[in-house]
Design a protein around this motif. Structure first.
Motif, PDB file in Angstrom:
ATOM      1  N   ILE A  60       0.843  -1.195   0.000  1.00 14.01           N
ATOM      2  CA  ILE A  60       0.000   0.000   0.000  1.00 14.01           C
ATOM      3  C   ILE A  60       0.879   1.246   0.000  1.00 14.01           C
ATOM      4  N   PHE A  61       1.849   1.277   0.890  1.00 13.87           N
ATOM      5  CA  PHE A  61       2.743   2.433   0.993  1.00 13.87           C
ATOM      6  C   PHE A  61       3.509   2.659  -0.301  1.00 13.87           C
ATOM      7  N   THR A  62       4.117   1.600  -0.845  1.00 10.73           N
ATOM      8  CA  THR A  62       4.917   1.771  -2.054  1.00 10.73           C
ATOM      9  C   THR A  62       4.059   2.136  -3.256  1.00 10.73           C
ATOM     10  N   GLY A  63       2.836   1.588  -3.306  1.00 11.77           N
ATOM     11  CA  GLY A  63       1.945   1.949  -4.398  1.00 11.77           C
ATOM     12  C   GLY A  63       1.555   3.413  -4.363  1.00 11.77           C
ATOM     13  N   ILE A  64       1.146   3.897  -3.181  1.00 10.27           N
ATOM     14  CA  ILE A  64       0.799   5.316  -3.037  1.00 10.27           C
ATOM     15  C   ILE A  64       2.035   6.185  -3.248  1.00 10.27           C
ATOM     16  N   ASN A  65       3.173   5.724  -2.747  1.00  7.33           N
ATOM     17  CA  ASN A  65       4.402   6.489  -2.934  1.00  7.33           C
ATOM     18  C   ASN A  65       4.753   6.625  -4.411  1.00  7.33           C
ATOM     19  N   GLY A  66       4.356   5.634  -5.212  1.00  5.25           N
ATOM     20  CA  GLY A  66       4.564   5.738  -6.655  1.00  5.25           C
ATOM     21  C   GLY A  66       3.817   6.918  -7.249  1.00  5.25           C
ATOM     22  N   ILE A  67       2.607   7.176  -6.725  1.00  7.31           N
ATOM     23  CA  ILE A  67       1.854   8.354  -7.173  1.00  7.31           C
ATOM     24  C   ILE A  67       2.610   9.629  -6.797  1.00  7.31           C
ATOM     25  N   ALA A  94       0.985  18.974  -4.981  1.00  8.65           N
ATOM     26  CA  ALA A  94       1.410  17.612  -4.648  1.00  8.65           C
ATOM     27  C   ALA A  94       1.271  17.342  -3.155  1.00  8.65           C
ATOM     28  N   ILE A  95       1.509  18.360  -2.328  1.00  4.29           N
ATOM     29  CA  ILE A  95       1.332  18.206  -0.877  1.00  4.29           C
ATOM     30  C   ILE A  95      -0.144  17.988  -0.551  1.00  4.29           C
ATOM     31  N   TYR A  96      -1.016  18.785  -1.157  1.00  3.86           N
ATOM     32  CA  TYR A  96      -2.457  18.581  -0.952  1.00  3.86           C
ATOM     33  C   TYR A  96      -2.857  17.145  -1.320  1.00  3.86           C
ATOM     34  N   LEU A  97      -2.373  16.696  -2.456  1.00  5.02           N
ATOM     35  CA  LEU A  97      -2.709  15.352  -2.919  1.00  5.02           C
ATOM     36  C   LEU A  97      -2.178  14.295  -1.948  1.00  5.02           C
ATOM     37  N   ALA A  98      -0.968  14.493  -1.426  1.00  2.82           N
ATOM     38  CA  ALA A  98      -0.385  13.539  -0.480  1.00  2.82           C
ATOM     39  C   ALA A  98      -1.241  13.416   0.777  1.00  2.82           C
ATOM     40  N   ILE A  99      -1.727  14.544   1.288  1.00  5.65           N
ATOM     41  CA  ILE A  99      -2.573  14.528   2.487  1.00  5.65           C
ATOM     42  C   ILE A  99      -3.886  13.811   2.204  1.00  5.65           C
ATOM     43  N   ALA A 100      -4.485  14.094   1.049  1.00  5.78           N
ATOM     44  CA  ALA A 100      -5.742  13.445   0.686  1.00  5.78           C
ATOM     45  C   ALA A 100      -5.572  11.928   0.577  1.00  5.78           C
ATOM     46  N   GLN A 241      -0.705  15.111 -12.047  1.00  3.92           N
ATOM     47  CA  GLN A 241       0.190  14.222 -11.322  1.00  3.92           C
ATOM     48  C   GLN A 241      -0.343  12.796 -11.309  1.00  3.92           C
ATOM     49  N   LEU A 242      -1.650  12.648 -11.157  1.00  2.57           N
ATOM     50  CA  LEU A 242      -2.244  11.315 -11.097  1.00  2.57           C
ATOM     51  C   LEU A 242      -2.089  10.560 -12.418  1.00  2.57           C
ATOM     52  N   ILE A 248       2.574   4.585 -12.303  1.00  8.68           N
ATOM     53  CA  ILE A 248       3.781   4.285 -11.532  1.00  8.68           C
ATOM     54  C   ILE A 248       3.410   3.548 -10.252  1.00  8.68           C
ATOM     55  N   GLY A 249       2.403   4.087  -9.551  1.00  8.23           N
ATOM     56  CA  GLY A 249       1.987   3.489  -8.292  1.00  8.23           C
ATOM     57  C   GLY A 249       1.500   2.063  -8.450  1.00  8.23           C
TER      58      GLY A 249
END
Length: 447
Positions: A60-67, A94-100, A241-242, A248-249
């Motif tokens: 999960i972490f690596t997949g989201i980190n790919g985004i 990108a920060i907003y997206l990371a929080i979401a 970005q998505l 990638i994710g």
């Protein structure tokens, strides 16, 4: 990043970019490494519980980190094209997206975590440790995703040494937290494997705070004024970005989740088998940080050159990275072969677990060969923003070829749990070959 003319200059610049990334990646992975090793010293149940918890969290972490990684080629292209004024807006979005994304993962975990663990054939103590390990880790997801976004921005500028120093500062603090919460020191109760989750979450918060302070104070990062004149969240910016990050994710998710799927399928075997498998996989994954770092450096270098429309230079960087990956694959195999017993003893003192771990390590020698070759190619393709075909290759090679092969060998041959590792080898090898053909096709198209 800056323009280079000769191969010697390119090798020098690539090394300057890649080595700090390597140290950073190794440092970040050492946090997981020490979580596993120190939990194993608390007991086989703690090691198995952390293994199951990590198997659910890591993909999960690596997949989201790919985004989140998509911001690296975006910023690299902008700086290559000298469009620096657009950088702050991209990073803020990108920060907003990371929080979401972090909030979405936490909410999903609240709904599905217990049902998933209940479906698995685990000893009650192992299930309990896995659950509360993940609960503890979840409290640090938001700062972790913010940090990874900011780190992508830092690295895209070629300032990879800054990320390195942040992680080097944080690693010993993470080890100290592990010591306190796993074994119960300085008046804190001994939480065992669950304590490693607490230590990890605290470290995520620390790393995020340090990174924000560095960007705010240190040149040349402060020149971009990332935290000034905040813009409102814009879904159109998120979508840019998505479009790059989702493929990638998912590609990374398909790769990492096959390892997690194998660990979950192994839950039918003994606790010692799960512990030995996790120990061998954990150390082999530590070695994988080397080719992964080569791939991340290639994304920066290739993206910078493609953004500047210097396509021959981008191709040269690709050749440098892939050649380095081949050398690393051989080196990693030698390390695993020579130090198999020493590596096994790092994780557990039980002779039965040690012997099983050594057997898994022999299979790890072969699977990391393909992985060390494929990772740099993936990095080069991300530099071209070519991500959709990588997604297809990952899905087919890992889930349609690798995992079924492993399941058949594990259930219908004498290999049993080792059959899953043979399946991993087959899947990774198929993926690496397909990625190479894709890169060659793409370079021919650009030429």
């Amino acid at each position: 990043m800056y323009e280079t003319k000769t191969i010697r200059e390119k090798i020098k610049l690539f090394t300057i970019i890649m080595l700090p990334i390597l140290i950073t990646q190794v440092g970040m992975y050492l946090m997981n490494f020490f979580d596993t090793v120190m939990s194993g010293q608390a007991g086989a149940e703690d090691l198995a519980g952390v293994a199951i918890g990590s198997s659910l969290w890591v993909p999960i972490f690596t997949g989201i980190n790919g985004i989140l990684l998509a911001i690296t080629p975006i910023i690299a292209h902008l700086t290559g094209a000298k469009a620096n004024d657009d950088v702050p807006r991209k990073v803020q979005q990108a920060i907003y997206l990371a929080i979401a994304l972090a909030v979405a993962i936490v909410l999903l975990g609240i709904i599905v975590l217990k049902p998933i663990l209940n479906l698995m054939d685990l000893e009650s103590e192992v299930r309990n440790i896995a659950f509360y390990y993940l609960v503890a880790v979840s409290t640090g997801i938001i700062p972790l995703f913010i940090f990874n976004t900011l780190r992508c921005f830092i690295d895209a500028l070629g300032q990879t040494r800054i990320s390195m120093f942040i992680i080097l500062i944080s690693l010993p603090i993470n080890i100290l937290f592990n010591y306190i919460f796993i074994f119960g020191k300085f008046g804190v109760p001994a939480f065992g494997g669950i304590g490693s989750g607490i230590a990890t979450a605290l470290t995520y918060w620390l790393v995020c705070i340090i990174t924000i302070a560095v960007i705010y104070k240190v040149r040349p990062l402060r020149n971009y004024r990332i935290f000034s004149n905040w813009v409102k969240p814009a879904f159109s910016e998120w979508w840019e970005q998505l479009k790059i990050g989702i493929p990638i994710g998912f590609a990374i998710f398909f790769e990492t989740s096959i390892f997690s799927a194998v660990t979950l399928l192994m839950s039918v075997y003994s606790t010692n088998t799960i512990a030995a498998h996790q120990a061998a996989m954990n150390f082999a994954s530590l070695l994988y940080m080397i080719p992964l770092s080569v791939g991340m450096a290639l994304t920066i270098a290739v993206g910078f050159e493609v953004g500047a429309r210097r396509l021959n230079d981008a191709k040269t960087y690709g050749l440098i990275g892939i050649s380095g990956g081949l050398f690393i694959a051989i080196f990693n195999g030698i390390i695993l072969f020579i130090f198999d017993d020493a590596v096994a003893r790092l994780y557990n003192g039980d002779p039965a677990v040690i012997e099983l771990t050594k057997q898994f390590i022999y299979f790890a020698i072969f699977y990391q060969l393909a992985d060390a070759f494929g990772a740099p190619i993936q990095g080069a393709l991300r530099g071209y923003k070519d991500v959709n075909m990588t997604l297809v290759i990952a899905l087919v090679s890992y889930w349609f070829i690798g995992l079924p092969t492993g399941w058949i060998l594990a259930n219908y041959t004498s290999l049993e749990p080792f059959g899953y590792w043979v399946g991993i080898i087959v899947g990774l090898s198929s993926g690496a070959i397909a990625l190479l053909f894709r890169l060659l096709q793409l370079q021919k198209k650009y030429n």
